[in-house]
Structures are given as structure tokens and as C-alpha cells.
Write an enzyme that holds these catalytic residues in place. Structure first.
Site, PDB file in Angstrom:
ATOM      1  N   HIS A  12      49.174  43.926  43.808  1.00  0.00           N
ATOM      2  CA  HIS A  12      48.078  42.974  43.623  1.00  0.00           C
ATOM      3  C   HIS A  12      48.546  41.587  43.209  1.00  0.00           C
ATOM      4  CE1 HIS A  12      43.468  43.442  42.986  1.00  0.00           C
ATOM      5  NE2 HIS A  12      43.763  42.431  43.767  1.00  0.00           N
ATOM      6  N   ASP A  37      38.498  47.129  41.743  1.00  0.00           N
ATOM      7  CA  ASP A  37      39.732  47.564  41.080  1.00  0.00           C
ATOM      8  C   ASP A  37      39.391  48.502  39.939  1.00  0.00           C
ATOM      9  OD1 ASP A  37      42.380  47.680  40.049  1.00  0.00           O
ATOM     10  OD2 ASP A  37      42.708  45.573  40.545  1.00  0.00           O
ATOM     11  N   HIS A  39      41.393  48.315  37.383  1.00  0.00           N
ATOM     12  CA  HIS A  39      42.009  47.561  36.292  1.00  0.00           C
ATOM     13  C   HIS A  39      41.601  46.094  36.372  1.00  0.00           C
ATOM     14  CE1 HIS A  39      44.651  50.875  37.660  1.00  0.00           C
ATOM     15  NE2 HIS A  39      44.712  51.144  36.361  1.00  0.00           N
ATOM     16  N   ASP A  41      43.399  43.310  35.760  1.00  0.00           N
ATOM     17  CA  ASP A  41      44.439  42.445  36.324  1.00  0.00           C
ATOM     18  C   ASP A  41      44.383  41.023  35.780  1.00  0.00           C
ATOM     19  OD1 ASP A  41      45.201  44.666  37.690  1.00  0.00           O
ATOM     20  OD2 ASP A  41      44.750  43.901  39.689  1.00  0.00           O
ATOM     21  N   HIS A  44      48.186  38.591  30.385  1.00  0.00           N
ATOM     22  CA  HIS A  44      49.031  37.401  30.283  1.00  0.00           C
ATOM     23  C   HIS A  44      50.395  37.666  30.896  1.00  0.00           C
ATOM     24  CE1 HIS A  44      50.880  33.781  28.838  1.00  0.00           C
ATOM     25  NE2 HIS A  44      51.739  34.462  28.096  1.00  0.00           N
ATOM     26  N   ASP A 131      41.689  46.435  45.650  1.00  0.00           N
ATOM     27  CA  ASP A 131      42.754  47.310  45.169  1.00  0.00           C
ATOM     28  C   ASP A 131      42.312  48.732  45.471  1.00  0.00           C
ATOM     29  OD1 ASP A 131      44.412  49.008  43.618  1.00  0.00           O
ATOM     30  OD2 ASP A 131      44.819  47.384  42.209  1.00  0.00           O
ATOM     31  N   ASP A 133      43.011  51.434  44.392  1.00  0.00           N
ATOM     32  CA  ASP A 133      42.815  52.366  43.273  1.00  0.00           C
ATOM     33  C   ASP A 133      41.414  52.294  42.685  1.00  0.00           C
ATOM     34  OD1 ASP A 133      42.711  50.325  41.291  1.00  0.00           O
ATOM     35  OD2 ASP A 133      44.803  50.564  40.748  1.00  0.00           O
ATOM     36  N   GLU A 176      47.912  47.642  47.014  1.00  0.00           N
ATOM     37  CA  GLU A 176      48.302  48.792  46.199  1.00  0.00           C
ATOM     38  C   GLU A 176      48.296  50.124  46.961  1.00  0.00           C
ATOM     39  OE1 GLU A 176      49.651  48.556  43.321  1.00  0.00           O
ATOM     40  OE2 GLU A 176      49.146  46.510  42.693  1.00  0.00           O
TER      41      GLU A 176
END
Length: 228
Positions: A12, A37, A39, A41, A44, A131, A133, A176
Site C-alpha cells: 500500500h 482497508d 488498517h 495506514d 508516522h 487493500d 485485506d 496487498e
């Protein structure tokens, strides 16, 4: 006719240059991102690295390619992220995130409609970042960070078509997919179908078919005498 890039990942991290390039072409603040997604993403850094599959959205916002409020996230559910610090950062930047917990409670169709409305709240154009996932591992085992429980392919694929039909999508990436982790090619088949759904939605929009959630009557209605 304007070309619409569809970029195949890769992890990603490619969202950073993908979306930045599209946003730079169309102008500051004019491009939003619908982000499917598990997550956020928005980290930092990851293991000390500022450029990774966990950081592209923060890079896009900090580089002022895409405003935070122009990010709409769908399907978040990781057991370990975001923590309170990251959630606070996301809220401060105005990101609008729809977690699986919300989808479970309100229903996917309701959340998807809200996400589409939010995506068009300001931006003139949209970039879709998928993504793989975001799908439950039952439908996408071939990915680096699978997270149950996720969307089904019967939820995700029509959603991709609908977004590309009903909104001014100007770019997309699918990321991904890890073929070496993909027994039976399940993940690859769903990623491939997502591309077809996106292209179908774009073609429907160019053809001027009415929405929302358009389905061809020939395949969406039962034969005469077999129900409504």
C-alpha cells in the site's frame, strides 16, 4: 476522453505516489480518496521507516496532496491499531472512518451510502484505493496482514462497481495481493474481479445509466410468474 489509471500493487505504499500524482493533475483539494482497508495506514512510521505500507495516508496529508477530510475509510478492524494516539490524529485531520463494528451494527448498505455522500462532500473527483485485506481472510487469504472478520466478496465487489458508477472516479489502485500466500488463487480472483467491477462502473457512468445501485433488469428480476 480522459484516461483513468488503475494501478496494481505491490504493497500500500504505492498509494502515496498514485494518489499524489492524480491529485496534482486535478488540483489542490479537488480529489478525495475512498479507502477500503482493514488498517488505517496513517502511521508516522513503521519500524523507523516513514515510507511503508502503514504510512501512505499520513504522507499524502502531510505533503498537502489530499486534505484529511477528503479521506473516507471503510472496513477498519485491526486488533492492534489504531491506538488512541493514532485515532486522535485521524480525528484532528478530519478523516472519516467506518469500522467493521459500525458496519455490523448499521448494515453495509447504509454505511456505503453514507461513505459515498461523504466522499462527494467537497471533492470534485475521487480516487479508490482497495487493500485486498478489507476482505475477510476466507475470501482473501493471500495477503500480508489478514484480519478477521471482514467484508465478503458479495459486499465489496458490488460496492466497487457502484462507487465507480455513481461518483467521478479518476484513479484506482488494488494492493496487498500476495500470490505466494494465495492457495487456490482465491485472493487473485477477487482482486481481478474488483478490477472488472471498477471498469464496469466507469463504463456505466460514461454510458449515462441511472443510479443508484443500478442492475440490469434482465439479470436482476425473476422470470414472469416467479415472484416480484
Amino acid at each position: 476522453m480522459v484516461s483513468i489509471p488503475i494501478v496494481l500493487g505491490g504493497d500500500h505504499s504505492i498509494l502515496w505516489p498514485d494518489a499524489a500524482a492524480v491529485a496534482d493533475v486535478y488540483g489542490p483539494g479537488k480529489v478525495g480518496v475512498i479507502h477500503f482497508d482493514a488498517h488505517p495506514d496513517c502511521s508516522h512510521e513503521l519500524f523507523g521507516h516513514p515510507v511503508s505500507h502503514a504510512t501512505p495516508i499520513r504522507r499524502l496529508i502531510e505533503d498537502e496532496h489530499v486534505p484529511g477530510r477528503n479521506f473516507i475509510q471503510i472496513g477498519l478492524r485491526s486488533a492492534i491499531a489504531p491506538d488512541d494516539e493514532l485515532l486522535d490524529w485521524m480525528r484532528e485531520r478530519g478523516l472519516r472512518a467506518h469500522f467493521m463494528a459500525e458496519i455490523d451494527r448499521r448494515g453495509f448498505d447504509v454505511v456505503l451510502q453514507q461513505a459515498i455522500d461523504e466522499a462527494l462532500d467537497g471533492p470534485e473527483f475521487l480516487f479508490v484505493s482497495l487493500d485486498i485485506d478489507v476482505l475477510d481472510p476466507a475470501f482473501a487469504p493471500g495477503t500480508g496482514t489478514p484480519e478477521p472478520p471482514g467484508l465478503t466478496n458479495r459486499e465489496l465487489l458490488p460496492a466497487i462497481r457502484r462507487i465507480c458508477h455513481e461518483t467521478p472516479v479518476v484513479g484506482m489502485d488494488i494492493v496487498e495481493v500476495a500470490p505466494h500466500l494465495d492457495p487456490g488463487y482465491t485472493t487473485t480472483m477477487n482482486a481481478r474481479r474488483a478490477i472488472f467491477e471498477a471498469l464496469t462502473g466507469i463504463a456505466m457512468r460514461r454510458k449515462g445509466l441511472a443510479g443508484p445501485a443500478y442492475l440490469d433488469p434482465a439479470v436482476a428480476k425473476p422470470p414472469p410468474g416467479q415472484g416480484n
